[in-house]
Design a protein around this motif. Structure first.
Motif, PDB file in Angstrom:
ATOM      1  N   VAL A   1      44.544  47.746  44.628  1.00  0.00           N
ATOM      2  CA  VAL A   1      43.414  46.891  45.061  1.00  0.00           C
ATOM      3  C   VAL A   1      42.640  47.327  46.001  1.00  0.00           C
ATOM      4  N   TYR A   2      41.351  47.228  45.836  1.00  0.00           N
ATOM      5  CA  TYR A   2      40.114  47.418  46.886  1.00  0.00           C
ATOM      6  C   TYR A   2      39.858  46.149  47.647  1.00  0.00           C
ATOM      7  N   GLN A   3      39.858  46.078  48.766  1.00  0.00           N
ATOM      8  CA  GLN A   3      39.773  44.891  49.482  1.00  0.00           C
ATOM      9  C   GLN A   3      38.656  45.275  50.702  1.00  0.00           C
TER      10      GLN A   3
ATOM     11  N   THR B   1      36.952  39.452  53.801  1.00  0.00           N
ATOM     12  CA  THR B   1      37.679  38.189  53.514  1.00  0.00           C
ATOM     13  C   THR B   1      38.317  38.473  52.519  1.00  0.00           C
ATOM     14  N   SER B   2      37.935  39.423  51.632  1.00  0.00           N
ATOM     15  CA  SER B   2      38.065  39.558  50.290  1.00  0.00           C
ATOM     16  C   SER B   2      38.566  38.245  49.182  1.00  0.00           C
ATOM     17  N   VAL B   3      37.366  37.531  49.253  1.00  0.00           N
ATOM     18  CA  VAL B   3      37.442  36.314  48.424  1.00  0.00           C
ATOM     19  C   VAL B   3      36.590  36.484  47.264  1.00  0.00           C
TER      20      VAL B   3
ATOM     21  N   PHE C   1      36.829  41.805  46.608  1.00  0.00           N
ATOM     22  CA  PHE C   1      38.085  42.689  46.012  1.00  0.00           C
ATOM     23  C   PHE C   1      38.015  43.185  44.775  1.00  0.00           C
TER      24      PHE C   1
END
Lengths: 390, 378, 327
Positions: free
Chosen positions: C95-97, C100-102, C111
């Motif tokens: 996962v790329y984040q 706030t990764s929303v 993300f």
């Protein structure tokens, strides 16, 4: 041979230097070998990961880079001297060839053996020599097959020494007459695989830092191999002078000449390397503040020193000048190979590698075996040029 | 002020429950709302008040499922309790009275408790064609609701129909059904969506109102945060299977029998905000909710999902931050500089450099002696 | 006379050396090997990051199908938690984040998922570099597979793969290379690769190379936000569902770089965010490396010529020495 001045005094036959085999040095070396054997036991029972730090980001650690890629470079003395003596017809260097060859025999044999330590599926190693498995497009195939063949060739080239020790002069003479075939091979094969050690990196593409990755890698590696070969001869001669208390005054002019050869090849190497970097438009990399750039400049300094030291100055303190120059040359070449395979190898998946202590101790053990064998052989077999003892 | 001994005795008489059971109920209600333990005393105090608030309960386009599920709430004698805690002045299902009589009772209660009573609306309100599709006592749902809402202290929209239109508003929505909030154009209406809504969410809200005199905190859609601030997916009992990538692919297959995640069967848990996965339904023990029974969540409480999206259609993962345990794109791995390795390397390099320097010195000395030797020879 | 002879020998040697040097530089493009072409019945996968929900069903199914052990990186041996591809893991969802990764598939505060696995290069480096043909590319399907019985464990494939796919097992005395082989056993049974079979959203889609190319074009033509039909399992399985199309980045990963790959990626964020190598040349490293080897060693003509020259030189060289010694 009228145009090559040969001093009659060094045209003497080779001699075993004799002496006791057990000394403080050989005991220490045996200890190192013992430690290495312990870790090798672990490696073969629990796998490579139990001893080494190599991982899937850095699949090749020092067991490949030192034990094979650098060790065979060190073992290029036989190759470099054979090229000089037999091919370029510099007969004056003939007395030095046997010691160089002996070092090469051990260097390559142990290099070949340590490949087996490092190979994950070593029991399949014979596939390299079995035509049904050949993959001629693979650089690794060429390197592996060539090195294996060359080890055989080296032992054949060395065989007259054994015959001489046996005292079978007639057989030795006859054998030496047909040796030219193997000498031919003995120059061809290292030229092939020493350049191919560089070619190994070409398939890795972007993963090798642009300061090292270049289509000229084979030539650059071949040049360093030659230089390493001559430098090792100088290095060993000076070491033998101290270690075995030998008078090497008569060899000195020859060593000086070898130094000049190293200096000129090294100069070509440097010119080619920088011209290539400029040509590929990578000059910006030379001033970056990272590990790779720093290592590049350290290499450059280590190469520049022997060029200067071998080219200029002569006279009294010749050995104390030749020795550091040769050592610097070897250090530079070692670093060049380590850098190309490890420091310049940029792993995109955030992997790290630094050899573990057991990993290094195994490598030291291999080196110890090599040195031990060399000591035993020069003491028991007629290898070093005959000399008076001080 | 704590509930007195006298109060408890009274409760025991009134409801036939023990003091212990009663306090357990109060604590449970407080817990449902996420209040502190100490609030249980306040809750008990409010419930034991002699004067019970008036409640008017309207039904429109709906199935009465919310009322039915309320009645089946199985905590000890709950329906008795709630029916005695409040003064239910109008409820079409539960009232014995009918016709003009009951309408009169409603009007009387509205008049008497103006500004104090609680209005509960169950069912959607049709707006098309003047709202003629649902009439009670000659009045349309909209008129009734407007009338009742005017004097209400608070309005609770119970069930998905009242909250946002629910099933009656399913496209093509022939009667133009909408929820109470939309019909009245008000934002301060507490809605408890769900089909049926969870009785404990409703009870908790009512008791909150009784205890604190106001509704609990609401989200942008009027839903109480204590019940609707989290996705079903976040607390689902099958979540571990989702994270591990184990899915039922068809009803009755191996994964389904093993209780794997129902996402691929169309479970709407990842886009539905409700506390079903925690509170569950029907008081028959563990796993008594759709997903527990092996059916994917249909998102009944969520506008635009329940009754709109096909049951087998895949959910979009809402507000779903990747879990911490997921591998990042740049995980650091391998052993870099390690003290033992560095120590050995520096030892070796140091020894080599030292030996080199010593050798050079020795060589100089050797040359010196050889030179003098040469001189002697000469 | 000796002068002549030596000159002759030096000339010969120089010629051989020059020939070797020219060949090393390799490089007249005309004779260089081209990139390999897509095999006739090439199959592959399409991984669409915008469809991926990160459920790891593919990872789980891959482990089951290929009978791979748990890869535990957090301790406790409770979960399969690979950080990357490994000796125990053929595929991993990473996962790329950011921030706030929303927001899914957005660079900022967003993300996105990426599936790591063997891309089954059209011109694979691992096949090119393997000294013993343990890595092979099926000429029909293009599956790059591994034969442990041939492998000597030199790990050149691990080092050379531009995508860091082949993984060596360091924790066993009898190691193998671990890598996705597109479930070739399942394919032989008429099934499809496990990861595509279980993917709930069709983010991993199996199909022929050409069908997937068409599917990629179709998706690139979709308007973001507009409802579209997406197939699951295979391109033509008929198992479809509808959802809004996402915004795709310009690049199709694996379309051209290094000669292209049979497993391709679509995503909503640029591929460098996934820590994948980007901006790679279109010429494969395999073709570069092999061109050099071919130029030097094709038919062994250069080495044979050099050998002849060297042998001749050595013959006269040693003869002189023996003569001298005897004389």
């Amino acid at each position: 041979m009228t145009d090559i001045p040969i001093r009659p005094s060094i045209r003497r036959r080779h001699e075993a230097i004799g002496g006791k085999l057990v000394s403080r040095l050989t005991i220490a070396l045996s200890l190192l070998v013992g430690i290495a054997l312990f870790f090798l036991y672990q490696r073969f029972v629990y796998g490579l990961g139990a001893v080494t730090n190599i991982n899937n980001g850095y699949p090749w650690g020092i067991w490949v880079v030192w034990d094979v890629i650098i060790a065979t470079g060190f073992a290029c003395g036989g190759y470099a001297m054979a090229l000089l003596v037999y091919i370029l017809n510099r007969g004056e260097f003939h007395p030095m060839i046997r010691s160089a060859l002996t070092a090469s025999v051990f260097g390559y044999s142990l290099g070949g053996l340590s490949v087996l330590i490092d190979l994950g599926r070593y029991w399949n190693f014979w596939h390299i020599l079995s035509p049904s498995y050949f993959n001629p497009g693979s650089v690794m195939f060429e390197v592996a097959a060539c090195i294996t063949l060359y080890i055989v060739v080296l032992w054949i080239e060395w065989f007259p020494t054994f015959l001489e020790w046996l005292g079978t002069r007639g057989i030795q003479k006859a054998f030496e007459r047909m040796l030219f075939v193997f000498i031919g091979l003995g120059v061809l094969l290292p030229s092939m695989h020493q350049s191919s050690l560089g070619s190994l990196l070409i398939a890795m593409g972007y993963q090798v830092h642009p300061l090292w990755q270049t289509p000229f890698l084979p030539i650059l590696f071949l040049m360093t191999a030659l230089c390493m070969g001559y430098a090792v001869v100088i290095f060993e001669a000076t070491l033998a002078a101290v270690g075995f208390a030998r008078d090497v005054r008569e060899e000195l002019p020859l060593l000086e000449k070898l130094g000049k050869v190293v200096a000129s090849v090294l100069l070509m190497f440097m010119v080619l390397r920088f011209a290539d970097i400029i040509d590929r438009g990578q000059t910006g990399r030379l001033t970056e503040g990272n590990l790779q750039t720093a290592m590049f400049w350290i290499e450059t300094v280590l190469f520049a020193f022997p060029i200067a030291a071998f080219s200029f100055g002569s006279g009294q303190s010749r050995m104390s000048r030749l020795f550091p120059a040769a050592a610097s040359m070897l250090a530079g070449a070692v670093l060049y190979r380590i850098d190309a395979f490890l420091v310049a190898y940029n792993s995109p998946t955030h992997w790290h590698y630094f050899p573990s202590a057991p990993e290094i101790l195994v490598t030291l053990g291999v080196i110890a075996i090599e040195v031990l064998a060399y000591i035993v052989f020069v003491k028991k077999f007629p290898i070093l040029p005959g000399h008076e003892y001080r | 002020m704590p509930a007195s001994q006298q109060n408890f005795d009274e409760i025991e008489q009134r409801y036939g429950v023990s003091r212990r059971e009663f306090m357990a109920f109060c604590t449970g209600i407080a817990a449902t709302m996420g209040l502190a333990n100490s609030a249980a005393a306040q809750v008990a105090e409010a419930i034991t008040k002699k004067e019970r608030p008036s409640v008017i309960w309207l039904h429109h386009q709906e199935c009465t499922g919310c009322t039915e599920s309320m009645l089946r709430a199985e905590h000890p004698t709950l329906e008795k309790l709630i029916l005695d805690v409040i003064s239910l002045d109008y409820h079409e299902t539960l009232f014995a009275a009918a016709g003009h009589q009951i309408e009169a009772a409603r009007k009387a209660a509205q008049e008497k408790n103006k500004g104090k009573y609680l209005l509960v609306v169950e069912g959607a309100i049709p707006m098309k064609d003047g709202g003629i599709y649902c009439k009670i006592g000659g009045q349309t749902s909209l008129e009734l609701t407007r009338e009742a809402a005017a004097g209400a202290a608070a309005i609770i929209a119970l069930g998905s129909c009242a909250s946002w239109g629910g099933m009656p508003s399913t496209p093509p929505n022939p009667t133009g059904s909408v929820g109470v909030a939309e019909a009245l154009g008000r934002k301060d209406i507490l809605s408890i969506p769900g089909c049926p809504s969870n009785p404990y969410n409703f009870l908790a809200c009512v008791v909150h109102f009784l205890t604190f005199g106001k509704l609990p905190p609401l989200d942008s859609q009027g839903r109480p945060l204590f019940a609707y601030s989290r996705l079903i997916h976040e607390n689902c009992e099958r979540r571990a299977h989702f994270d591990a990538g184990r899915f039922a692919l068809e009803f009755g297959d191996e994964g389904h029998r093993k209780g794997y995640c129902l996402y691929k069967l169309g479970c709407k848990g990842p886009e539905t905000y409700a506390n079903c996965s925690i509170v569950q339904f029907g008081d028959v023990g563990m796993q008594s909710w759709p997903v527990g029974m092996g059916h994917p969540c249909i998102g009944c409480s969520e506008k635009g999902i329940g009754f709109t999206k096909p049951i087998h259609a895949l959910a979009d993962l809402k507000n779903q931050r990747p879990p911490v345990g997921y591998a990042r794109v740049n995980e650091e791995q391998g052993t870099g500089l390690n003290s033992a390795g560095v120590a050995v390397v520096s030892g070796v390099v140091g020894a080599a450099v030292g030996a080199g320097a010593m050798l050079t010195k020795k060589l100089s000395a050797l040359e010196g002696s050889q030179k003098s030797g040469e001189n002697r020879q000469e | 006379m000796s002068c002549n002879r030596r000159d002759f020998m030096r000339g010969g040697l120089g010629g051989a050396a020059a020939a070797a040097a020219c060949a090393t530089l390799g490089a007249s493009p005309a004779e260089a090997r081209e990139n390999k072409k897509v095999p006739g019945n090439a199959i592959g996968l399409l991984y669409d990051s915008t469809l991926c929900i990160g459920c790891k069903a593919c990872m789980s199914a891959c482990k089951t199908t290929n009978e791979l052990p748990l890869d535990d990186n957090v301790g406790g041996k409770l979960w399969d938690t690979p950080f990357e591809l490994s000796g125990k893991t053929y595929t991993v969802i990473k996962v790329y984040q950011d921030g706030t990764s929303v927001n899914k598939d957005q660079v900022k505060d967003g993300f996105a998922h990426i599936k790591r696995q063997c891309l089954h290069c059209i011109d694979p480096s691992c096949v090119s570099v393997c000294p013993v043909k343990a890595m092979t590319k099926n000429p029909e399907t293009g599956i790059v597979s591994y034969n442990a019985d041939a492998c000597i464990g030199c790990r050149y494939c691990v080092a050379a793969c531009p995508f860091h796919v082949p993984q060596f097992q360091y924790d066993t005395p009898f190691p193998r290379i671990a890598k996705c082989q597109l479930c070739k056993e399942e394919l032989a049974k008429g099934d499809i690769p496990a990861c595509a079979k279980v993917c709930p959203t069709g983010a991993t889609l199996f199909g022929s190379y050409n069908a997937l190319s068409k599917e990629i074009e179709r998706r690139k033509d979709m308007k973001p936000g507009e409802a579209n039909v997406f197939p699951r399992r295979t391109v033509d399985s008929g198992d479809t569902y509808e959802r809004a199309a996402a915004h795709y980045t310009e690049e199709v990963y694996g379309a051209k770089a290094l000669g292209g790959t049979q497993v391709r990626y679509l995503a909503g964020v640029p591929f460098d965010k996934f820590d994948l190598p980007v901006g790679l040349p279109e010429r494969s490293y395999a073709s570069q490396s092999e061109s050099m080897q071919e130029a030097l060693y094709s038919g062994l003509t250069v080495p044979a010529a050099a050998f002849a020259g060297l042998m001749l030189a050595a013959y006269f060289g040693t003869k002189n020495l023996h003569d001298d010694e005897e004389g």
